[in-house]
Design a protein around this motif. Structure first.
Motif, PDB file in Angstrom:
ATOM      1  N   LYS A   5       0.834  -1.203   0.000  1.00 34.95           N
ATOM      2  CA  LYS A   5       0.000   0.000   0.000  1.00 34.95           C
ATOM      3  C   LYS A   5       0.868   1.253   0.000  1.00 34.95           C
ATOM      4  O   LYS A   5       0.639   2.197  -0.750  1.00 34.95           O
ATOM      5  N   GLN A   6       1.862   1.212   0.870  1.00 34.52           N
ATOM      6  CA  GLN A   6       2.797   2.326   0.948  1.00 34.52           C
ATOM      7  C   GLN A   6       3.374   2.630  -0.432  1.00 34.52           C
ATOM      8  O   GLN A   6       3.412   3.781  -0.867  1.00 34.52           O
ATOM      9  N   ASP A   8       2.131   1.784  -3.354  1.00 34.60           N
ATOM     10  CA  ASP A   8       1.085   2.334  -4.214  1.00 34.60           C
ATOM     11  C   ASP A   8       0.919   3.822  -3.973  1.00 34.60           C
ATOM     12  O   ASP A   8       0.882   4.625  -4.901  1.00 34.60           O
ATOM     13  N   ARG A   9       0.791   4.176  -2.715  1.00 37.45           N
ATOM     14  CA  ARG A   9       0.610   5.591  -2.363  1.00 37.45           C
ATOM     15  C   ARG A   9       1.737   6.438  -2.923  1.00 37.45           C
ATOM     16  O   ARG A   9       1.505   7.494  -3.500  1.00 37.45           O
ATOM     17  N   GLN A  10       2.949   5.925  -2.749  1.00 38.63           N
ATOM     18  CA  GLN A  10       4.104   6.672  -3.239  1.00 38.63           C
ATOM     19  C   GLN A  10       4.024   6.852  -4.747  1.00 38.63           C
ATOM     20  O   GLN A  10       4.329   7.917  -5.281  1.00 38.63           O
TER      21      GLN A  10
END
Lengths: 199, 199, 199, 199
Positions: A5-6, A8-10
């Motif tokens: 997720k991290q 993806d967010r980045q």
DNA sequence: TATGAATGAGAGTTCATTCAT
DNA sequence: AATGAATGAACTCTCATTCAT
């Protein structure tokens, strides 16, 4: 999971930043800093006005971030091309050829650069010169100093001469007609410069 | 009697216009067109805001009037200097020397010119080129064509080469440090150009 | 959820627009178009100057939006009242009664209208006439033509006579004292008009 | 001799004042008070800006002086025409005919009047009503009161009815197409009014 | 008397920036 | 993270008025 997720967010963050910078490049090229419109940039990027301020603290900072990016690309491209040759004379030719090619390929970004260098905002000008310091050093060391060492060039001082070459490059490559074609031919420019540098 | 009064009035008009143009030159040089402030200009000239609009219909028209004036002075100065020599080679040297001298003596006005030429407003750019047409013609005919005729220069096409010389002139002469001193030496530039032009 | 938010936002937008239009009506009524002050309007609406330009592109557009609104309300109100009667004579009485009532209830808005119609800006005038076209048609068809058909009115041409009735309405209803009371009684006016229309 | 000079001077003064008022009438009619331009007026009159202020203390005073002049002409013309008849019915017809004629002949001046009466500046409005007081009195006494006395009109109150007739006159006579032709026929208007006034 | 250069308050409009949602 | 309504300082330009000539 969390790490993915991290990531993806980045990626989303990076992509948004990228789109904002692209749109900013077009707008700053079109209108210059003062007349560039933050709203136009955000809409062109597909976001709303506020989003820009989540990524850049001000219009000015947005332009500086763009300058950083342009300088990195510009320097990398020219170095790569120039280093394909080892002979200083050929390197000089490559330098102008690559420079003109870069301007042709990235005209909006190049325009921003020329505007800033010849513009009236001293802070912008200083920032650009700092960003381009590696390029000055590269020309001085990898083209001029080598050519002098190897006896192909007259005994010129590398640093100011690098400035001269860069200035001629910027001045000549930036003159374009409406279709973005250069008024001058890089070979013509490098021939002229070479004549000047040779003994 | 009436004629004297008429003359006085005209002198006052001319003088006010002059002071406004002087102040405008400084302000446009300092800040560029968009960031130049009409109020600042009028105050610097010793008048109030409204007075500018008695002399020029708009900020833009004020700048164009200034461009006209700069071009006339610039061209006249360079022509005068160049025509002191008859040999095309010496004329070329004089051209760069005079150009650098003009920029040194009239730095604010020269800055305005460079800003406009490398700026993003196409209408300003076109206006400048029209105003400088006589200079392009002068370089092409009185320096290049003569040098080719007399066999001192390679067989170059006068028109595009004139553009090249001008571009190099503008690009090199405009780079100044904080004290207004040129980074480059006009002799260095003309030497380089001469090498390029000679057979 | 998202839909509710959307609705809320739209409500805020509508409400702001409404408050701006209300404030604009008062200011335009007080001062006319040229002397109306954008700052006064926004302050009266509880916003700052810039907000107006988020809703209307110019002062002129603000007034035209107001004219649209006034015309719609005005026409709807008068039609509603007139259609309560079926007899053309009674409709005519209702027309003047309703007209005077509308002016009494919406004096600022009515004043704007009268100012524009009797003002010197031809573009505004033309805009108002277009906005009021439905009312002209209504008077011509639903009052005059019917009265002529049913033999209660003389054989008048509906269109120019509708203009006459409207002109008399506007001219008489707009004369008010400081408390907003009409100088003239609508019954008096319609009696006079009726006398003129009857055989 | 001195007296003759004095007279000449007075004539010049009067003539200048006259030309200024003529030009002012056109400009105020064209643009209304707020948008009327003092410079335009003075140029149209053949003088310079400052001259206006030698004759009138302000733009506002210039308009008021014009109102005085218009009212005097207007009232005199209508009285003269109306008094050609002695029968109140014919006087009423003459009143509308003369009113429309005046507007046709002096459209700019009439427009100024209508603008002021239906405009938003209460001070102007009050000034106009004071200037037209003689006309209200004339209509009340010389047309309405006589008609009532002689049993030709219903028993109306002269004062408010005079106001009604004036309002209808102003409202109807002021509607003009682009060529200055009235939308309505004065005979039509007076017929309507007569029907209303007769028993 | 007529001039018109100078004034400067005030106007409409723009737009980078903020922040509650 | 993205939004966009609101802000208000700053800007260019207008024009009635003044006053020295």
């Amino acid at each position: 999971m969390a790490r993915i997720k991290q990531t993806d967010r980045q990626q989303i963050l990076d992509q948004t930043r990228r789109r904002l910078l692209e749109a900013a490049a077009d707008e700053f090229a079109r209108a210059g800093f003062s007349d560039a419109n933050i709203n136009t940039i955000s809409i062109a990027a597909g976001f709303s006005k506020g989003t820009i301020y989540n990524y850049f603290p001000s219009k000015r900072a947005l332009l500086l971030a763009l300058v950083d990016e342009i300088a990195l690309q510009h320097i990398a491209f020219i170095q790569e091309q120039v280093l394909l040759e080892s002979d200083p004379l050929l390197r000089l030719e490559r330098f102008y050829q690559a420079g003109f090619d870069f301007v042709t390929a990235s005209l909006p970004r190049a325009r921003i650069l020329f505007n800033l260098i010849n513009g009236s905002d001293e802070k912008f000008k200083a920032y650009v010169f700092i960003a381009y310091q590696p390029m000055f050093n590269f020309v001085a060391n990898e083209i001029l100093a080598r050519g002098v060492e190897q006896g192909q060039f007259r005994l010129v001082e590398p640093a100011p001469t690098a400035m001269l070459l860069m200035t001629i490059y910027l001045g000549t490559a930036s003159q374009r007609n409406d279709e973005g074609q250069a008024w001058l031919d890089p070979a013509q420019v490098s021939a002229l410069v070479l004549h000047g540098l040779q003994k």
